[in-house]
Design an enzyme around this catalytic site. Sequence first.
Site, PDB file in Angstrom:
ATOM      1  N   THR A   1       0.824  -1.317   0.071  1.00  0.00           N
ATOM      2  CA  THR A   1       0.145   0.013  -0.132  1.00  0.00           C
ATOM      3  C   THR A   1       0.881   1.156   0.126  1.00  0.00           C
ATOM      4  O   THR A   1       0.377   2.231   0.132  1.00  0.00           O
ATOM      5  CB  THR A   1      -0.920  -0.059   1.425  1.00  0.00           C
ATOM      6  OG1 THR A   1      -0.021   0.163   2.412  1.00  0.00           O
ATOM      7  CG2 THR A   1      -1.750  -1.187   1.389  1.00  0.00           C
TER       8      THR A   1
ATOM      9  N   GLY B   1      -1.545  -6.258   5.067  1.00  0.00           N
ATOM     10  CA  GLY B   1      -2.503  -7.327   4.886  1.00  0.00           C
ATOM     11  C   GLY B   1      -2.790  -7.639   6.525  1.00  0.00           C
ATOM     12  O   GLY B   1      -3.024  -8.900   6.623  1.00  0.00           O
TER      13      GLY B   1
ATOM     14  N   GLU C   1      -4.802  -7.707   8.644  1.00  0.00           N
ATOM     15  CA  GLU C   1      -5.955  -7.830   9.217  1.00  0.00           C
ATOM     16  C   GLU C   1      -6.680  -9.160   8.487  1.00  0.00           C
ATOM     17  O   GLU C   1      -7.667  -9.599   8.989  1.00  0.00           O
ATOM     18  CB  GLU C   1      -7.113  -6.643   8.710  1.00  0.00           C
ATOM     19  CG  GLU C   1      -7.417  -6.744   7.327  1.00  0.00           C
ATOM     20  CD  GLU C   1      -6.259  -5.577   6.647  1.00  0.00           C
ATOM     21  OE1 GLU C   1      -6.550  -5.164   5.580  1.00  0.00           O
ATOM     22  OE2 GLU C   1      -5.172  -5.531   7.203  1.00  0.00           O
TER      23      GLU C   1
ATOM     24  N   ASN D   1      -0.106  -3.186  13.619  1.00  0.00           N
ATOM     25  CA  ASN D   1      -0.718  -4.032  14.822  1.00  0.00           C
ATOM     26  C   ASN D   1      -0.299  -5.545  14.929  1.00  0.00           C
ATOM     27  O   ASN D   1      -0.400  -5.907  13.637  1.00  0.00           O
ATOM     28  CB  ASN D   1      -2.236  -3.626  14.905  1.00  0.00           C
ATOM     29  CG  ASN D   1      -2.677  -4.255  16.246  1.00  0.00           C
ATOM     30  OD1 ASN D   1      -2.462  -3.305  17.173  1.00  0.00           O
ATOM     31  ND2 ASN D   1      -3.453  -5.101  16.186  1.00  0.00           N
TER      32      ASN D   1
ATOM     33  N   ASP E   1      -5.523  -1.483  17.964  1.00  0.00           N
ATOM     34  CA  ASP E   1      -5.245  -1.096  16.638  1.00  0.00           C
ATOM     35  C   ASP E   1      -4.333  -0.006  16.323  1.00  0.00           C
ATOM     36  O   ASP E   1      -4.353   0.834  15.551  1.00  0.00           O
ATOM     37  CB  ASP E   1      -6.507  -0.950  15.935  1.00  0.00           C
ATOM     38  CG  ASP E   1      -6.366  -0.907  14.225  1.00  0.00           C
ATOM     39  OD1 ASP E   1      -5.475  -1.490  13.823  1.00  0.00           O
ATOM     40  OD2 ASP E   1      -7.271  -0.167  13.640  1.00  0.00           O
TER      41      ASP E   1
ATOM     42  N   TRP F   1      -1.419   7.993   9.883  1.00  0.00           N
ATOM     43  CA  TRP F   1      -0.507   7.974   8.792  1.00  0.00           C
ATOM     44  C   TRP F   1      -0.341   9.211   8.268  1.00  0.00           C
ATOM     45  O   TRP F   1       0.765   9.474   7.564  1.00  0.00           O
ATOM     46  CB  TRP F   1      -0.824   6.788   7.757  1.00  0.00           C
ATOM     47  CG  TRP F   1      -2.385   7.385   7.220  1.00  0.00           C
ATOM     48  CD1 TRP F   1      -3.549   6.806   7.654  1.00  0.00           C
ATOM     49  CD2 TRP F   1      -2.678   8.230   6.266  1.00  0.00           C
ATOM     50  NE1 TRP F   1      -4.498   7.136   6.989  1.00  0.00           N
ATOM     51  CE2 TRP F   1      -4.186   8.255   6.125  1.00  0.00           C
ATOM     52  CE3 TRP F   1      -2.015   9.035   5.340  1.00  0.00           C
ATOM     53  CZ2 TRP F   1      -4.853   8.937   5.378  1.00  0.00           C
ATOM     54  CZ3 TRP F   1      -2.889   9.801   4.652  1.00  0.00           C
ATOM     55  CH2 TRP F   1      -4.183   9.588   4.624  1.00  0.00           C
TER      56      TRP F   1
END
Length: 406
Positions: free
Chosen positions: A45, A61, A63, A129, A172, A259
């Site tokens: 990303t 990725g 999550e 996380n 998170d 971010w």
Amino acid sequence: RGLAIYGDKIFLAQLDTNVTAINAKTGKEVWKTQAADPKQGYSMTHAPIVVKDKVIAGVAGGEFGIRGFIAAWDVNTGKEVWRFYTVPGPGQPGNETWSGDSWQHGGAPIWVTGSYDPETNLTYWGTGNAGPDWDGDARLGDNLYSSSVIALDVDTGKLKWHYQFSPHNEFDWDATQIPVLADIQFKGRQRKAMLWANRNGMFYVLDRTSGEFLLGKPFAKVNWATGFDEKGRPMRVPSIVPTKEGTLVFPGNQGATNWYSPSFSPHTKLFYIPSWQNTSSIYSKGEAPPEFHQGQTFSGNFPRNQNGSDIYASILALDPETGDKKWETKLSAINTEGGILTTASDVLFAGGRDGQFIAVDARDGKILWETNLGPSVSASPMTFTVDGKQYVSIQGGTSLYTFGLR
């Protein structure tokens, strides 16, 4: 989310995990290397970074229960040169911070491009996380190197040092912030520092050569920690953990910042951050820890946001030597995803999600000029000069806006 350029090549880290080199003059593909399997939940990303003869990027990725890593590829051939796993396996230092085999799907993804210091030959990256998110019962321990900053040797990919902002993170709070490198005066001596305002509501100053903890201080409302011990480990409040009944946590799921880019001005010697103030969430757990299934979301219960009249977005100016707030300028929106730009003439540019775009005096926070672009501003401004005329550009929605400076 951006490109890297080296010589006559342009490099992309694509969403399908292909790292691709393109001839900048012709647009033809030079090479393409698959970094990971997107069917397993891996993605990319961020813009890669080119250092020496290497293209460096990491995978997202978290999550989906991936095992995060950062890798380097040869700029000419696309061959992988080294790989560093952000979740250590058996026999590697840090694996003992994961209970059982939870490391296999430990997350710790890379969302945002890291930084590079040619003086130390180190590249610095913030990690995401641990997985599963919001429920750590099946991954007991600190869960290194999640929610951390890691310093890697550019030539070998070996870990030089790390600092974990949020051990055993169940809120998170990805360390998705950009590592800002600055040479500052700190407690009477010159320091090669790293400045970091974290999603967890704490502002940090670290020695970027050794990783030594120099300072940690809240810049927003925080109830999960009371401070730091002598080694820089946060002292957790035992009752602030996700529970079946729900626990109110400050800051909330989106964090006190995220971010979007901060900025340090060597002229004012201040560190500037876009912030959401007093966000909060209720975190709750299910009856049992989530189970991993490839390609499916791997997380606990999503938190419930609690909003109130004291929620607002602002630009904060912090003193890196003390962590004290020097000034604060509120934005018209209640939240922000726009980055900050500071200039040598002590002008600061920033935007908000309601379309507001402002120029602020970086010395005292007074608004000098403002406009509204209409669409949300969720990018960082940039400035450039053409034929002696200086401009500032900012993306809002699907458009690019450019303003000329007097």
